[in-house]
Design an enzyme around this catalytic site. Structure first.
Site, mmCIF file in Angstrom:
data_model
loop_
_atom_site.group_PDB
_atom_site.id
_atom_site.type_symbol
_atom_site.label_atom_id
_atom_site.label_comp_id
_atom_site.label_asym_id
_atom_site.label_seq_id
_atom_site.Cartn_x
_atom_site.Cartn_y
_atom_site.Cartn_z
ATOM 1 N N HIS A 79 0.827 -1.203 0.000
ATOM 2 C CA HIS A 79 0.000 0.000 0.000
ATOM 3 C C HIS A 79 0.865 1.259 0.000
ATOM 4 C CE1 HIS A 79 -2.277 3.172 2.235
ATOM 5 N NE2 HIS A 79 -3.130 2.912 1.274
ATOM 6 N N GLU A 82 1.973 1.830 -3.436
ATOM 7 C CA GLU A 82 0.876 2.372 -4.244
ATOM 8 C C GLU A 82 0.866 3.901 -4.162
ATOM 9 O OE1 GLU A 82 -3.484 3.560 -3.448
ATOM 10 O OE2 GLU A 82 -3.232 1.432 -2.953
ATOM 11 N N HIS A 83 1.019 4.447 -2.964
ATOM 12 C CA HIS A 83 1.065 5.895 -2.788
ATOM 13 C C HIS A 83 2.265 6.510 -3.499
ATOM 14 C CE1 HIS A 83 -1.868 6.994 0.576
ATOM 15 N NE2 HIS A 83 -2.104 5.706 0.333
ATOM 16 N N GLU A 159 -4.258 7.891 7.102
ATOM 17 C CA GLU A 159 -5.223 6.953 6.522
ATOM 18 C C GLU A 159 -5.518 5.812 7.501
ATOM 19 O OE1 GLU A 159 -5.906 4.383 2.394
ATOM 20 O OE2 GLU A 159 -4.076 5.558 2.679
#
Length: 459
Positions: A79, A82-83, A159
Protein backbone atom coordinates in the site's frame (compact mmCIF):
# COMPACT_ATOMS: atom_id res chain seq x y z
CA UNK A 1 13.82 3.45 -10.26
CA UNK A 2 13.09 2.26 -13.79
CA UNK A 3 12.99 -1.05 -15.62
CA UNK A 4 16.40 -1.17 -17.32
CA UNK A 5 18.48 -3.77 -19.03
CA UNK A 6 22.24 -3.36 -19.02
CA UNK A 7 22.78 -5.84 -21.86
CA UNK A 8 19.84 -5.43 -24.25
CA UNK A 9 18.63 -2.29 -25.97
CA UNK A 10 14.93 -1.66 -26.47
CA UNK A 11 13.51 -3.01 -29.72
CA UNK A 12 11.42 -1.06 -32.15
CA UNK A 13 7.64 -1.29 -32.05
CA UNK A 14 7.61 -3.32 -35.27
CA UNK A 15 9.97 -5.89 -33.73
CA UNK A 16 7.78 -6.15 -30.62
CA UNK A 17 4.63 -6.66 -32.68
CA UNK A 18 6.37 -9.35 -34.69
CA UNK A 19 6.68 -11.64 -31.68
CA UNK A 20 3.56 -10.57 -29.79
CA UNK A 21 0.81 -13.20 -29.44
CA UNK A 22 -2.79 -12.03 -29.81
CA UNK A 23 -5.95 -14.02 -29.06
CA UNK A 24 -9.65 -13.23 -29.20
CA UNK A 25 -10.98 -14.49 -25.87
CA UNK A 26 -14.63 -13.44 -26.25
CA UNK A 27 -16.28 -12.60 -29.56
CA UNK A 28 -18.93 -9.91 -29.31
CA UNK A 29 -21.53 -8.93 -31.88
CA UNK A 30 -20.40 -6.24 -34.33
CA UNK A 31 -17.28 -5.81 -32.22
CA UNK A 32 -19.25 -4.88 -29.10
CA UNK A 33 -18.01 -6.79 -26.06
CA UNK A 34 -15.10 -8.41 -27.89
CA UNK A 35 -12.28 -9.22 -25.47
CA UNK A 36 -8.78 -9.68 -26.88
CA UNK A 37 -5.46 -10.48 -25.26
CA UNK A 38 -1.94 -9.81 -26.52
CA UNK A 39 1.11 -11.16 -24.71
CA UNK A 40 4.13 -8.98 -25.39
CA UNK A 41 7.80 -9.84 -25.07
CA UNK A 42 8.78 -9.59 -21.44
CA UNK A 43 5.62 -11.45 -20.40
CA UNK A 44 3.39 -8.36 -20.33
CA UNK A 45 -0.30 -9.10 -20.99
CA UNK A 46 -2.68 -6.57 -22.54
CA UNK A 47 -6.43 -7.27 -22.50
CA UNK A 48 -9.14 -5.02 -23.88
CA UNK A 49 -12.91 -5.01 -24.15
CA UNK A 50 -14.44 -2.96 -26.93
CA UNK A 51 -17.60 -0.93 -26.38
CA UNK A 52 -17.81 1.49 -29.33
CA UNK A 53 -21.12 3.03 -28.22
CA UNK A 54 -19.56 4.96 -25.31
CA UNK A 55 -17.33 8.03 -25.35
CA UNK A 56 -15.10 7.03 -22.44
CA UNK A 57 -12.32 4.54 -21.76
CA UNK A 58 -10.78 3.19 -18.59
CA UNK A 59 -7.17 2.09 -18.58
CA UNK A 60 -5.63 0.13 -15.72
CA UNK A 61 -2.59 -1.89 -14.77
CA UNK A 62 -3.05 -4.81 -12.39
CA UNK A 63 -0.12 -6.13 -10.36
CA UNK A 64 -0.04 -9.59 -8.83
CA UNK A 65 1.16 -8.39 -5.45
CA UNK A 66 -0.81 -7.57 -2.33
CA UNK A 67 -0.46 -7.52 1.42
CA UNK A 68 -0.43 -11.34 1.35
CA UNK A 69 3.07 -11.14 -0.17
CA UNK A 70 4.50 -9.19 2.76
CA UNK A 71 6.60 -10.45 5.65
CA UNK A 72 5.61 -9.22 9.13
CA UNK A 73 8.20 -6.43 8.99
CA UNK A 74 7.05 -5.39 5.50
CA UNK A 75 3.36 -5.20 6.44
CA UNK A 76 1.95 -2.18 4.63
CA UNK A 77 4.71 -2.02 1.98
CA UNK A 78 2.39 -2.80 -0.95
CA UNK A 79 0.00 0.00 0.00
CA UNK A 80 2.90 2.36 0.77
CA UNK A 81 4.29 1.69 -2.71
CA UNK A 82 0.88 2.37 -4.24
CA UNK A 83 1.06 5.89 -2.79
CA UNK A 84 4.66 6.46 -3.87
CA UNK A 85 4.04 5.66 -7.53
CA UNK A 86 2.00 8.87 -7.70
CA UNK A 87 4.89 10.95 -6.36
CA UNK A 88 6.88 11.35 -9.54
CA UNK A 89 8.99 9.82 -12.30
CA UNK A 90 11.99 10.98 -14.31
CA UNK A 91 9.48 12.37 -16.81
CA UNK A 92 6.82 13.85 -14.52
CA UNK A 93 6.53 15.36 -11.06
CA UNK A 94 3.65 14.44 -8.74
CA UNK A 95 1.88 17.63 -9.84
CA UNK A 96 2.47 16.79 -13.51
CA UNK A 97 0.86 13.36 -13.00
CA UNK A 98 -2.28 14.67 -11.35
CA UNK A 99 -2.65 17.80 -13.50
CA UNK A 100 -2.31 15.84 -16.75
CA UNK A 101 -5.43 13.81 -15.97
CA UNK A 102 -7.28 16.70 -14.29
CA UNK A 103 -6.75 18.88 -17.37
CA UNK A 104 -8.84 16.52 -19.49
CA UNK A 105 -11.54 15.96 -16.86
CA UNK A 106 -10.42 12.43 -16.12
CA UNK A 107 -10.21 10.39 -12.94
CA UNK A 108 -7.14 8.57 -11.65
CA UNK A 109 -6.71 6.39 -8.58
CA UNK A 110 -5.40 3.07 -7.27
CA UNK A 111 -6.26 0.42 -4.71
CA UNK A 112 -4.40 -2.29 -2.83
CA UNK A 113 -5.96 -5.61 -1.78
CA UNK A 114 -4.77 -8.78 -0.13
CA UNK A 115 -3.64 -10.40 -3.38
CA UNK A 116 -3.34 -7.66 -6.00
CA UNK A 117 -2.91 -3.93 -6.66
CA UNK A 118 -4.50 -1.84 -9.42
CA UNK A 119 -3.72 1.61 -10.89
CA UNK A 120 -6.23 3.14 -13.28
CA UNK A 121 -7.43 6.24 -15.12
CA UNK A 122 -10.83 6.94 -16.69
CA UNK A 123 -10.90 9.49 -19.49
CA UNK A 124 -12.65 10.47 -22.70
CA UNK A 125 -11.81 8.05 -25.49
CA UNK A 126 -9.83 10.73 -27.31
CA UNK A 127 -7.60 11.14 -24.24
CA UNK A 128 -6.79 7.45 -23.87
CA UNK A 129 -3.22 7.86 -25.25
CA UNK A 130 -2.52 10.36 -22.45
CA UNK A 131 -3.89 7.99 -19.78
CA UNK A 132 -1.78 5.14 -21.14
CA UNK A 133 1.36 7.25 -21.14
CA UNK A 134 0.82 8.60 -17.62
CA UNK A 135 -0.11 5.29 -15.94
CA UNK A 136 2.62 3.31 -17.71
CA UNK A 137 5.16 5.97 -16.78
CA UNK A 138 4.11 5.69 -13.12
CA UNK A 139 4.43 1.90 -13.12
CA UNK A 140 7.78 1.70 -14.90
CA UNK A 141 9.54 4.92 -13.96
CA UNK A 142 8.77 5.68 -10.33
CA UNK A 143 11.73 7.39 -8.62
CA UNK A 144 10.76 6.48 -5.04
CA UNK A 145 12.75 9.36 -3.59
CA UNK A 146 13.67 9.23 0.09
CA UNK A 147 12.00 12.59 0.76
CA UNK A 148 8.77 11.33 -0.81
CA UNK A 149 8.88 8.22 1.37
CA UNK A 150 9.19 10.39 4.45
CA UNK A 151 6.49 12.84 3.35
CA UNK A 152 4.00 10.12 2.39
CA UNK A 153 4.49 8.32 5.69
CA UNK A 154 2.41 10.97 7.40
CA UNK A 155 -0.36 10.61 4.83
CA UNK A 156 -0.52 6.84 5.32
CA UNK A 157 -0.54 7.18 9.11
CA UNK A 158 -3.50 9.54 8.73
CA UNK A 159 -5.22 6.95 6.52
CA UNK A 160 -4.69 4.31 9.21
CA UNK A 161 -6.11 6.70 11.82
CA UNK A 162 -9.10 7.42 9.58
CA UNK A 163 -9.82 3.70 9.25
CA UNK A 164 -9.53 3.18 12.98
CA UNK A 165 -12.02 6.01 13.50
CA UNK A 166 -14.56 4.07 11.43
CA UNK A 167 -15.43 0.96 13.46
CA UNK A 168 -17.80 -0.28 10.76
CA UNK A 169 -14.77 -0.57 8.48
CA UNK A 170 -12.22 -1.53 11.12
CA UNK A 171 -14.24 -4.53 12.30
CA UNK A 172 -13.60 -6.29 8.99
CA UNK A 173 -9.85 -5.99 9.52
CA UNK A 174 -10.38 -7.38 13.01
CA UNK A 175 -12.38 -10.29 11.56
CA UNK A 176 -9.53 -11.14 9.17
CA UNK A 177 -7.20 -11.21 12.16
CA UNK A 178 -9.68 -13.35 14.10
CA UNK A 179 -9.94 -15.86 11.28
CA UNK A 180 -6.35 -15.96 10.03
CA UNK A 181 -4.33 -14.82 13.02
CA UNK A 182 -0.84 -13.40 12.57
CA UNK A 183 -0.50 -14.43 8.93
CA UNK A 184 -0.34 -12.33 5.75
CA UNK A 185 -4.10 -12.73 5.23
CA UNK A 186 -4.76 -11.75 8.82
CA UNK A 187 -2.72 -8.55 8.79
CA UNK A 188 -4.19 -5.21 7.64
CA UNK A 189 -3.56 -4.06 4.08
CA UNK A 190 -2.56 -0.61 5.34
CA UNK A 191 -0.05 -2.01 7.80
CA UNK A 192 0.20 -0.73 11.36
CA UNK A 193 1.66 2.44 12.82
CA UNK A 194 4.77 0.51 13.90
CA UNK A 195 5.38 -1.25 10.57
CA UNK A 196 4.76 1.89 8.50
CA UNK A 197 7.13 3.90 10.68
CA UNK A 198 9.79 1.21 10.23
CA UNK A 199 9.68 1.14 6.42
CA UNK A 200 12.38 3.08 4.59
CA UNK A 201 13.23 3.92 1.00
CA UNK A 202 15.64 1.02 0.46
CA UNK A 203 13.18 -1.67 1.58
CA UNK A 204 10.31 -0.26 -0.44
CA UNK A 205 12.52 0.08 -3.55
CA UNK A 206 13.57 -3.57 -3.26
CA UNK A 207 9.92 -4.57 -2.96
CA UNK A 208 9.13 -2.56 -6.09
CA UNK A 209 11.94 -4.13 -8.09
CA UNK A 210 10.95 -7.65 -7.03
CA UNK A 211 7.23 -7.48 -7.69
CA UNK A 212 6.67 -4.93 -10.47
CA UNK A 213 8.21 -7.07 -13.19
CA UNK A 214 6.17 -7.18 -16.47
CA UNK A 215 5.48 -10.88 -15.93
CA UNK A 216 3.43 -9.89 -12.85
CA UNK A 217 1.45 -7.19 -14.68
CA UNK A 218 -1.82 -7.19 -16.61
CA UNK A 219 -2.74 -4.12 -18.63
CA UNK A 220 -6.50 -3.74 -19.11
CA UNK A 221 -8.53 -1.23 -21.11
CA UNK A 222 -12.28 -1.06 -21.69
CA UNK A 223 -14.62 1.28 -23.50
CA UNK A 224 -14.31 2.89 -26.92
CA UNK A 225 -10.88 1.36 -27.49
CA UNK A 226 -9.07 -0.32 -30.37
CA UNK A 227 -7.04 -3.29 -29.21
CA UNK A 228 -4.17 -2.97 -31.66
CA UNK A 229 -3.81 0.74 -30.92
CA UNK A 230 -3.71 0.11 -27.18
CA UNK A 231 -1.08 -2.60 -27.67
CA UNK A 232 1.11 -0.27 -29.73
CA UNK A 233 0.86 2.54 -27.19
CA UNK A 234 1.55 0.24 -24.23
CA UNK A 235 4.47 -1.37 -26.08
CA UNK A 236 5.99 2.03 -26.79
CA UNK A 237 5.66 3.12 -23.16
CA UNK A 238 7.21 -0.06 -21.75
CA UNK A 239 9.95 -0.16 -24.38
CA UNK A 240 11.12 3.29 -23.35
CA UNK A 241 11.64 1.88 -19.86
CA UNK A 242 13.53 -1.16 -21.16
CA UNK A 243 10.89 -3.47 -19.76
CA UNK A 244 10.31 -5.71 -22.79
CA UNK A 245 13.87 -6.91 -23.36
CA UNK A 246 13.48 -10.43 -21.92
CA UNK A 247 12.31 -12.48 -24.90
CA UNK A 248 12.12 -15.68 -22.82
CA UNK A 249 9.90 -14.23 -20.09
CA UNK A 250 6.40 -15.65 -19.66
CA UNK A 251 3.52 -14.32 -17.52
CA UNK A 252 3.26 -15.71 -14.03
CA UNK A 253 0.39 -18.13 -13.49
CA UNK A 254 -2.63 -17.13 -11.39
CA UNK A 255 -1.88 -17.30 -7.70
CA UNK A 256 -2.55 -20.67 -6.12
CA UNK A 257 -1.97 -19.71 -2.50
CA UNK A 258 0.16 -21.45 0.06
CA UNK A 259 -2.27 -23.36 2.24
CA UNK A 260 -5.85 -23.36 3.42
CA UNK A 261 -5.89 -21.13 6.50
CA UNK A 262 -8.75 -21.88 8.83
CA UNK A 263 -9.79 -21.29 12.39
CA UNK A 264 -13.07 -21.59 14.31
CA UNK A 265 -14.66 -20.66 17.59
CA UNK A 266 -12.49 -17.60 18.24
CA UNK A 267 -13.77 -14.36 19.74
CA UNK A 268 -11.96 -11.02 19.50
CA UNK A 269 -13.29 -7.93 21.28
CA UNK A 270 -11.84 -4.47 20.72
CA UNK A 271 -13.09 -2.15 23.44
CA UNK A 272 -13.94 1.24 21.92
CA UNK A 273 -16.14 4.06 23.18
CA UNK A 274 -18.47 3.98 20.20
CA UNK A 275 -22.19 4.63 20.01
CA UNK A 276 -22.75 1.24 18.37
CA UNK A 277 -21.33 -2.23 18.75
CA UNK A 278 -20.06 -3.49 15.40
CA UNK A 279 -20.02 -7.26 14.97
CA UNK A 280 -18.96 -9.75 12.32
CA UNK A 281 -19.97 -13.36 12.83
CA UNK A 282 -18.54 -15.72 10.26
CA UNK A 283 -16.64 -18.79 9.22
CA UNK A 284 -14.35 -20.08 6.45
CA UNK A 285 -15.85 -19.61 3.00
CA UNK A 286 -14.76 -20.75 -0.45
CA UNK A 287 -11.78 -19.94 -2.63
CA UNK A 288 -12.37 -17.86 -5.74
CA UNK A 289 -11.86 -20.94 -7.95
CA UNK A 290 -14.31 -23.18 -6.10
CA UNK A 291 -17.18 -24.08 -8.43
CA UNK A 292 -19.59 -23.81 -5.50
CA UNK A 293 -18.97 -20.05 -5.33
CA UNK A 294 -21.99 -19.38 -7.56
CA UNK A 295 -24.29 -21.17 -5.12
CA UNK A 296 -22.61 -19.39 -2.21
CA UNK A 297 -23.28 -16.06 -3.90
CA UNK A 298 -26.97 -16.93 -4.17
CA UNK A 299 -26.98 -18.05 -0.55
CA UNK A 300 -25.36 -14.82 0.65
CA UNK A 301 -27.83 -12.73 -1.35
CA UNK A 302 -30.81 -14.55 0.12
CA UNK A 303 -29.39 -14.40 3.64
CA UNK A 304 -28.29 -10.78 3.80
CA UNK A 305 -28.03 -9.20 0.36
CA UNK A 306 -30.95 -6.81 0.27
CA UNK A 307 -34.06 -5.45 1.96
CA UNK A 308 -35.99 -8.67 1.34
CA UNK A 309 -33.21 -10.90 2.68
CA UNK A 310 -33.85 -13.04 5.70
CA UNK A 311 -31.46 -11.26 8.08
CA UNK A 312 -32.61 -7.79 7.06
CA UNK A 313 -36.20 -8.78 7.70
CA UNK A 314 -35.53 -10.50 11.02
CA UNK A 315 -33.05 -8.03 12.52
CA UNK A 316 -34.17 -4.68 11.15
CA UNK A 317 -37.71 -4.85 9.84
CA UNK A 318 -39.34 -7.08 12.47
CA UNK A 319 -37.35 -6.08 15.54
CA UNK A 320 -35.67 -2.76 14.75
CA UNK A 321 -32.40 -3.90 16.31
CA UNK A 322 -29.99 -2.55 13.68
CA UNK A 323 -29.83 -0.06 10.85
CA UNK A 324 -27.21 -1.95 8.84
CA UNK A 325 -27.11 -5.74 8.61
CA UNK A 326 -25.75 -7.77 5.70
CA UNK A 327 -23.80 -10.87 4.71
CA UNK A 328 -20.81 -11.07 2.38
CA UNK A 329 -18.23 -13.43 0.90
CA UNK A 330 -14.52 -12.95 0.21
CA UNK A 331 -12.65 -15.42 -1.99
CA UNK A 332 -8.87 -15.76 -2.08
CA UNK A 333 -6.63 -18.08 -4.08
CA UNK A 334 -6.89 -21.00 -1.66
CA UNK A 335 -9.53 -20.10 0.92
CA UNK A 336 -12.27 -17.63 1.70
CA UNK A 337 -14.49 -15.97 4.27
CA UNK A 338 -18.22 -15.83 4.83
CA UNK A 339 -19.42 -13.17 7.24
CA UNK A 340 -22.49 -11.47 8.66
CA UNK A 341 -22.12 -7.84 9.77
CA UNK A 342 -24.43 -5.82 12.01
CA UNK A 343 -24.17 -2.50 13.82
CA UNK A 344 -26.41 -2.09 16.85
CA UNK A 345 -26.67 -0.53 20.29
CA UNK A 346 -24.30 -2.23 22.74
CA UNK A 347 -27.24 -3.28 24.90
CA UNK A 348 -28.73 -5.18 21.96
CA UNK A 349 -25.61 -6.99 20.79
CA UNK A 350 -26.53 -10.36 22.27
CA UNK A 351 -30.03 -10.26 20.82
CA UNK A 352 -28.61 -9.48 17.39
CA UNK A 353 -25.97 -12.21 17.64
CA UNK A 354 -28.54 -14.79 18.74
CA UNK A 355 -30.80 -13.99 15.79
CA UNK A 356 -27.88 -14.19 13.37
CA UNK A 357 -26.49 -17.42 14.84
CA UNK A 358 -29.91 -19.06 14.98
CA UNK A 359 -30.53 -17.98 11.39
CA UNK A 360 -27.24 -19.47 10.20
CA UNK A 361 -27.91 -22.72 12.04
CA UNK A 362 -31.44 -22.98 10.69
CA UNK A 363 -30.37 -22.45 7.10
CA UNK A 364 -27.49 -24.91 7.52
CA UNK A 365 -29.88 -27.61 8.70
CA UNK A 366 -33.08 -26.78 6.80
CA UNK A 367 -31.92 -24.71 3.84
CA UNK A 368 -33.74 -21.81 2.20
CA UNK A 369 -37.14 -21.93 0.57
CA UNK A 370 -37.41 -22.20 -3.21
CA UNK A 371 -39.02 -18.77 -3.23
CA UNK A 372 -36.07 -17.19 -1.39
CA UNK A 373 -33.58 -18.87 -3.72
CA UNK A 374 -35.49 -17.81 -6.84
CA UNK A 375 -35.62 -14.22 -5.63
CA UNK A 376 -31.90 -14.27 -4.82
CA UNK A 377 -31.01 -15.64 -8.27
CA UNK A 378 -32.92 -12.79 -9.87
CA UNK A 379 -31.39 -10.18 -7.58
CA UNK A 380 -27.86 -11.45 -8.11
CA UNK A 381 -28.32 -11.59 -11.88
CA UNK A 382 -29.65 -8.06 -12.02
CA UNK A 383 -26.99 -6.59 -9.77
CA UNK A 384 -24.27 -8.35 -11.79
CA UNK A 385 -25.40 -6.69 -15.00
CA UNK A 386 -26.06 -3.28 -13.43
CA UNK A 387 -22.65 -3.38 -11.81
CA UNK A 388 -21.00 -3.64 -15.23
CA UNK A 389 -22.67 -0.64 -16.83
CA UNK A 390 -19.57 1.59 -16.94
CA UNK A 391 -16.12 1.27 -18.45
CA UNK A 392 -14.42 1.22 -15.05
CA UNK A 393 -16.35 -1.88 -14.01
CA UNK A 394 -15.58 -3.54 -17.35
CA UNK A 395 -11.87 -2.82 -16.95
CA UNK A 396 -11.95 -4.26 -13.44
CA UNK A 397 -13.67 -7.42 -14.68
CA UNK A 398 -11.29 -8.23 -17.50
CA UNK A 399 -8.16 -7.18 -15.60
CA UNK A 400 -8.97 -9.16 -12.47
CA UNK A 401 -10.12 -12.15 -14.51
CA UNK A 402 -6.84 -12.28 -16.42
CA UNK A 403 -4.75 -11.88 -13.27
CA UNK A 404 -6.68 -14.18 -10.94
CA UNK A 405 -8.13 -16.85 -13.27
CA UNK A 406 -6.18 -16.52 -16.51
CA UNK A 407 -9.47 -16.74 -18.42
CA UNK A 408 -12.38 -14.50 -19.37
CA UNK A 409 -16.08 -15.15 -18.86
CA UNK A 410 -18.72 -13.21 -20.72
CA UNK A 411 -21.60 -11.56 -18.89
CA UNK A 412 -23.98 -14.02 -20.55
CA UNK A 413 -21.90 -16.92 -19.24
CA UNK A 414 -21.90 -15.40 -15.76
CA UNK A 415 -25.67 -15.04 -15.86
CA UNK A 416 -25.99 -18.62 -17.08
CA UNK A 417 -23.89 -19.86 -14.16
CA UNK A 418 -26.07 -17.98 -11.70
CA UNK A 419 -29.29 -19.19 -13.35
CA UNK A 420 -28.01 -22.77 -13.25
CA UNK A 421 -27.79 -22.74 -9.44
CA UNK A 422 -30.44 -25.08 -8.05
CA UNK A 423 -32.09 -25.13 -4.62
CA UNK A 424 -30.17 -28.34 -3.92
CA UNK A 425 -26.89 -26.56 -4.76
CA UNK A 426 -27.69 -23.77 -2.31
CA UNK A 427 -28.74 -26.16 0.43
CA UNK A 428 -25.57 -28.21 -0.02
CA UNK A 429 -23.26 -25.20 0.21
CA UNK A 430 -25.26 -23.92 3.19
CA UNK A 431 -24.57 -27.20 5.01
CA UNK A 432 -20.88 -27.07 4.10
CA UNK A 433 -20.24 -23.43 4.95
CA UNK A 434 -22.83 -22.38 7.51
CA UNK A 435 -22.60 -25.72 9.30
CA UNK A 436 -19.10 -24.85 10.53
CA UNK A 437 -18.42 -23.39 13.94
CA UNK A 438 -18.22 -19.61 13.54
CA UNK A 439 -15.82 -17.02 14.91
CA UNK A 440 -16.73 -13.54 16.10
CA UNK A 441 -15.21 -10.06 16.02
CA UNK A 442 -16.71 -7.16 17.98
CA UNK A 443 -15.81 -3.48 18.31
CA UNK A 444 -17.69 -1.49 20.92
CA UNK A 445 -18.07 -0.46 24.56
CA UNK A 446 -19.27 -3.75 26.02
CA UNK A 447 -19.42 -4.15 29.76
CA UNK A 448 -17.68 -7.05 31.47
CA UNK A 449 -20.79 -9.22 31.73
CA UNK A 450 -21.65 -8.56 28.08
CA UNK A 451 -18.11 -9.43 27.00
CA UNK A 452 -18.16 -12.62 29.03
CA UNK A 453 -21.24 -13.80 27.13
CA UNK A 454 -19.78 -13.36 23.64
CA UNK A 455 -18.62 -16.99 23.64
CA UNK A 456 -22.28 -18.00 23.50
CA UNK A 457 -22.42 -16.85 19.86
CA UNK A 458 -19.70 -19.27 18.75
CA UNK A 459 -20.31 -22.23 21.04
Amino acid sequence: MTFRSSTTTARTSSEVRAVARTQTLLQGQNGIGTVRRTTLPGGLRVVTESLPSVRSATFGIWVQVGSRDETPTLNGATHYLEHLLFKGTAKRSALDISSAIDAVGGEMNAFTAKEYTCYYARVLDTDLPLAIDVVCDMLTGSLIEAEDVDAERGVILEEIAMTEDDPGDCVHDLFSKTMFGDTPLGRPVLGTVDTVNALDRARIARFYKKHYDPTHLVVAAAGNVDHDTVVRQVSRAFEKAGALSRTDAVPVAPREGRRDLRTAGRVDLLDRKTEQAHVVLGMPGLSRTDERRWALGVLSTALGGGMSSRLFQEVREKRGLAYSVYSYTSGFADCGLFGVYAGCRPSQVHDVLKICRDGLDQIASEGLSDEEIGRAVGQLSGSTVLGLEDTGALMNRIGKSELCWGTQMSVDDMLARIAAVTPDDVRAVARDVLGQRPSLSVIGPLKDKQADRLDEAVS
